[in-house]
Design an enzyme around this catalytic site. Structure first.
Site, PDB file in Angstrom:
ATOM      1  CD  GLU A  40      -2.450   1.308   2.763  1.00  0.00           C
ATOM      2  OE1 GLU A  40      -3.513   1.948   2.842  1.00  0.00           O
ATOM      3  OE2 GLU A  40      -1.923   0.715   3.735  1.00  0.00           O
ATOM      4  CE  LYS A 111      -7.262   1.590   3.718  1.00  0.00           C
ATOM      5  NZ  LYS A 111      -6.012   2.088   4.351  1.00  0.00           N
ATOM      6  CB  CYS A 146      -4.115  -1.238   4.776  1.00  0.00           C
ATOM      7  SG  CYS A 146      -3.073  -1.028   6.256  1.00  0.00           S
TER       8      CYS A 146
END
Length: 265
Positions: A40, A111, A146
């Site tokens: 990431e 995300k 994440c």
């Protein structure tokens, strides 16, 4: 099927351009792999909040160009980690890029769950709202990033969309490394899917990174795990193990709450 996770460090003394070139060279070295994964926000650092705006780029910006070329030259499927995307509206997103072996951008993922509890990423970046799966010919996979790892309903949605594996790039802090390993295994076990979770080494803006990229099989067994430093983690997967696990222990069909059980492809 061979997968390679590139656990690189984000060194503040290394320019973003130099790190792009180094990452591209690492991708080229994985020729022969069927899937390569980067972490990431590796161009800037997941906790380098003060640099997000300055280092943001359009979807088809410098990182896109370098990674597309690397995927094409290595002839690999490449999850190129994520970038700070600046959308035409001016909003910033934590956006993952996935390329085919021809260098085509096959999917991008913004995300959904932003970390920070009303600080950092949670206020600096907008949230995505689309679940994304990638039609990899050997192992179709869902994409998450994440902090998404903490939200199991996202992964259920990816399974319903046909995912047989999950690819999760991260910039996960060392102080919560036990959660990283536990959650990676939990998402694999409960969805009977492979988990490929790629973290970073070193530190991001003074936040020590967990490293310990991990590959988990559909039964929850850890197939490979990196250490804390820079490392290329390569593992061979058997795509048939997903259906074998789901056939031998058909827990997914007993779902009661939420969305209906996934339809067999």
């Amino acid at each position: 099927m061979r997968a390679s996770l590139l656990q690189i460090a984000v060194n503040p003394d290394e320019s973003v351009a130099a790190r792009r070139g180094r990452a591209a060279d690492l991708v080229r070295e994985q020729r022969g792999s069927d899937l390569v994964v980067l972490p990431e926000l590796w161009p800037v650092g997941a906790f380098a909040y003060e640099s997000f705006a300055a280092e943001s780029e359009p979807l088809e910006g410098p990182t896109y160009a370098v990674m597309a070329e690397a995927a094409r030259e290595a002839r690999v499927w490449l999850h190129a980690g994520s970038i700070v995307e600046r959308a035409p509206s001016g909003a910033l997103y934590n956006t993952s890029l996935v390329f085919s072996p021809s260098g085509e951008l096959v999917r991008s993922y913004r995300k959904i769950h932003r970390f920070g509890f009303d600080q950092g990423e949670a206020v600096l970046m907008a949230a995505g709202d689309d679940l994304v799966t990638v039609p990899h010919p050997q192992l179709p996979f869902g994409v998450a990033t994440c902090y998404d790892l903490r939200f199991p309903e996202l992964f259920r949605g990816l399974v319903d969309a046909g995912a047989r594996a999950f690819v999760v790039p991260a910039g996960w802090p060392a102080r919560r490394r036990a959660h990283w390993t536990l959650l990676a295994q939990a998402r694999a076990v409960e969805n009977q899917a492979y988990m490929l979770a790629c973290g970073t080494a070193g530190s991001h803006a003074g936040v020590e990174q967990a490293g310990h990229s991990i590959v988990v099989d559909p039964w929850g067994e850890v197939l490979a795990e990196a250490g804390a430093g820079e490392e290329v983690l390569t593992v061979d997967l058997d795509p048939a193990k997903v259906e074998l696990t789901r056939d031998q222990f058909p827990a997914l069909k007993d779902r009661v709450l939420g969305t209906p059980p996934p339809t067999r492809a």
